[in-house]
Scaffold this active site. Structure first.
Site, PDB file in Angstrom:
ATOM      1  N   TRP A 105      47.174  45.023  27.017  1.00  0.00           N
ATOM      2  CA  TRP A 105      46.090  45.364  26.097  1.00  0.00           C
ATOM      3  C   TRP A 105      45.936  46.862  25.912  1.00  0.00           C
ATOM      4  O   TRP A 105      45.756  47.333  24.792  1.00  0.00           O
ATOM      5  CB  TRP A 105      44.776  44.704  26.529  1.00  0.00           C
ATOM      6  CG  TRP A 105      44.820  43.234  26.231  1.00  0.00           C
ATOM      7  CD1 TRP A 105      44.871  42.212  27.143  1.00  0.00           C
ATOM      8  CD2 TRP A 105      44.884  42.611  24.937  1.00  0.00           C
ATOM      9  NE1 TRP A 105      44.949  41.000  26.480  1.00  0.00           N
ATOM     10  CE2 TRP A 105      44.959  41.209  25.143  1.00  0.00           C
ATOM     11  CE3 TRP A 105      44.885  43.087  23.631  1.00  0.00           C
ATOM     12  CZ2 TRP A 105      45.026  40.292  24.087  1.00  0.00           C
ATOM     13  CZ3 TRP A 105      44.954  42.176  22.577  1.00  0.00           C
ATOM     14  CH2 TRP A 105      45.019  40.800  22.812  1.00  0.00           C
ATOM     15  N   ASP A 179      37.912  49.162  27.275  1.00  0.00           N
ATOM     16  CA  ASP A 179      38.043  47.798  26.763  1.00  0.00           C
ATOM     17  C   ASP A 179      37.672  46.854  27.905  1.00  0.00           C
ATOM     18  O   ASP A 179      38.425  46.687  28.858  1.00  0.00           O
ATOM     19  CB  ASP A 179      39.486  47.564  26.298  1.00  0.00           C
ATOM     20  CG  ASP A 179      39.705  46.147  25.754  1.00  0.00           C
ATOM     21  OD1 ASP A 179      38.780  45.316  25.837  1.00  0.00           O
ATOM     22  OD2 ASP A 179      40.816  45.895  25.242  1.00  0.00           O
ATOM     23  N   LYS A 203      35.920  35.851  25.581  1.00  0.00           N
ATOM     24  CA  LYS A 203      36.351  35.672  26.958  1.00  0.00           C
ATOM     25  C   LYS A 203      35.152  35.329  27.839  1.00  0.00           C
ATOM     26  O   LYS A 203      35.126  34.310  28.490  1.00  0.00           O
ATOM     27  CB  LYS A 203      37.039  36.939  27.491  1.00  0.00           C
ATOM     28  CG  LYS A 203      38.077  37.563  26.551  1.00  0.00           C
ATOM     29  CD  LYS A 203      39.291  36.690  26.360  1.00  0.00           C
ATOM     30  CE  LYS A 203      40.221  37.099  25.226  1.00  0.00           C
ATOM     31  NZ  LYS A 203      40.675  38.464  25.174  1.00  0.00           N
TER      32      LYS A 203
HETATM   33  C1  LIG Z   1      41.467  39.216  24.160  1.00  0.00           C
HETATM   34  C2  LIG Z   1      41.492  40.670  24.330  1.00  0.00           C
HETATM   35  C3  LIG Z   1      41.528  41.556  23.239  1.00  0.00           C
HETATM   36  C4  LIG Z   1      41.729  41.091  21.812  1.00  0.00           C
HETATM   37  O1  LIG Z   1      40.705  40.516  21.210  1.00  0.00           O
HETATM   38  P1  LIG Z   1      40.848  39.962  19.710  1.00  0.00           P
HETATM   39  O2  LIG Z   1      39.500  39.362  19.525  1.00  0.00           O
HETATM   40  O3  LIG Z   1      41.953  38.984  19.669  1.00  0.00           O
HETATM   41  O4  LIG Z   1      41.062  41.102  18.816  1.00  0.00           O
HETATM   42  C5  LIG Z   1      41.498  42.909  23.485  1.00  0.00           C
HETATM   43  N1  LIG Z   1      41.444  43.386  24.732  1.00  0.00           N
HETATM   44  C6  LIG Z   1      41.434  42.575  25.810  1.00  0.00           C
HETATM   45  C7  LIG Z   1      41.373  43.165  27.166  1.00  0.00           C
HETATM   46  C8  LIG Z   1      41.452  41.188  25.650  1.00  0.00           C
HETATM   47  O5  LIG Z   1      41.431  40.383  26.709  1.00  0.00           O
END
Ligand SMILES: *Cc1c(COP(=O)(O)O)cnc(C)c1O
Length: 367
Positions: A105, A179, A203
């Site tokens: 990511w 993030d 998530k």
């Molecule tokens: C799932 C995830 C994303 C991406 O999210 P989207 O909604 O598909 O854009 C970004 N960063 C992390 C750490 C993730 O687990």
């Protein structure tokens, strides 16, 4: 319906009570005669849902008063472009942004940011094949970075920062952008150590389609002229996330999840439960040669537990047997293979013990 345990990395398991409440309120929210999906985002009913969600999230994460909470669209991946467009204007152009590469990511974020700035790879976990976070004193930071980007929980690689970098000591004064998509609300976090915290909801918060951005006020107002207005944090903040129509139903479900968290002791209680669940699972994986987890002990994710069968020819049989026991979505991400158990807030401890029972039985049969 028999009990299912869903170990998906996202969209992921939600608290059953939340889904039940949403079902009960589906056709008629609080006597309004409308479903939340049918409401104007500017009506008093939805405004009350929105305000409660913001208030509860602020309380759960102890978000200081000088931070704005935004509910946006576009997901975590959208923010990979939205963030540089909002922040590189802090410096003269072309600005530099430092990236700490700890897995898939942060790698994606780094790649996307190159369109908007001098993206500098200040540290990478590639040498360890993404099984350890590079030591802070090895980060080769730029002198005048607009910000430092980290992914505090790498959902695919199963690596998690156990503490926040220090802006004075670790990033030379540059604000940290984190993030937190896959571990927000799973553990206590000192928001004041970050300039920006962001995450997709699917998530650990709610359904896909909502992106949470928590941003320090002094970082607003620096967007590049090319930044789409709907993604300009300042405009979104001034409009209380209603510059454009927000993902209303997703915000409502997220709000129910926040209420569920508060009823269950908040983030501190979740963290204790998450430690307990992670210890059980890693404890078992480490006790046998049959399964392998390669991540360094110091940074194993409490949320996403990747593991491999030593004999990978058994992978299909493993997944089929798991499905028979109603243990779902254990297949690892296609980029790394193997298995992955995501054990977010809404995964009860019974789900983890059911998984461990299965791991033991499968090993007995094939070991
Ligand atoms: C799932 C995830 C994303 C991406 O999210 P989207 O909604 O598909 O854009 C970004 N960063 C992390 C750490 C993730 O687990």
């Amino acid at each position: 319906m028999s009990q299912v345990y869903n170990f998906s990395a996202g969209p992921a398991v939600l608290p059953k009570e939340v889904l039940q409440q949403a079902a009960e309120e589906m056709l008629d929210w609080h006597g309004s005669g409308m479903s939340v999906m049918e409401m104007s985002h500017r009506g008093k009913e939805f405004i009350s849902i929105y305000e409660a969600a913001v208030r509860d999230l602020r309380e759960l994460l102890a978000v200081p008063a000088n931070y704005k909470i935004l509910f946006m669209q576009g997901g975590g991946i959208g923010q990979n472009a939205i963030i540089p467009m909002n922040l590189v204007g802090l410096k003269t152009q072309p600005a530099t942004v430092d990236f700490i590469l700890t897995g898939s990511w942060s790698g994606k974020s780094f790649k996307e940011a190159k369109k908007y700035c001098n993206a500098n790879l200040a540290a990478t976990a590639e040498d360890s094949k993404f099984t350890a976070i590079p030591a802070r004193d090895s980060w080769r930071l730029s002198k005048d970075a607009a910000y430092v980007h980290i992914c505090t929980n790498e959902t695919i690689d199963g690596i998690e920062f156990q503490d926040a970098p220090d802006v004075a000591a670790d990033t030379g004064g540059a604000p940290i952008v984190a993030d937190m998509s896959s571990h927000i609300l799973s553990r206590a976090v000192d928001v004041s150590k970050y300039g920006v915290i962001f995450g997709g909801a699917q998530k650990n918060i709610g359904p896909a389609g909502v992106t949470v951005v928590i941003v320090r006020e002094d970082l607003l107002g620096h967007a590049l002229p090319i930044c789409p207005s709907a993604f300009n944090w300042k405009l979104v903040a001034e409009a209380d996330s209603m510059y454009n129509t927000p993902p209303t139903y997703g915000i409502y479900i997220a709000g129910l999840v926040f209420q569920w968290l508060k009823r269950n002791g908040g983030v501190a209680a979740m963290e204790q439960r998450n430690i307990e669940k992670a210890n059980l699972l890693y404890g078992y994986l480490d006790s046998t040669e049959f399964y392998i987890n390669r991540v360094d002990n110091s940074c194993r994710s409490r949320m996403n537990v990747p593991f491999y069968l030593r004999d990978e020819s058994l992978n299909e049989a493993f997944l089929a047997g798991a499905k028979e026991r109603r243990l779902l979505q254990l297949k690892g991400h296609k980029s790394v293979g193997g298995m992955r158990a995501s054990i977010y807030n809404a995964m009860p401890i019974e789900g983890v013990t059911a998984l461990i029972d299965y791991l033991k039985d499968f090993e007995k049969k094939h070991g």
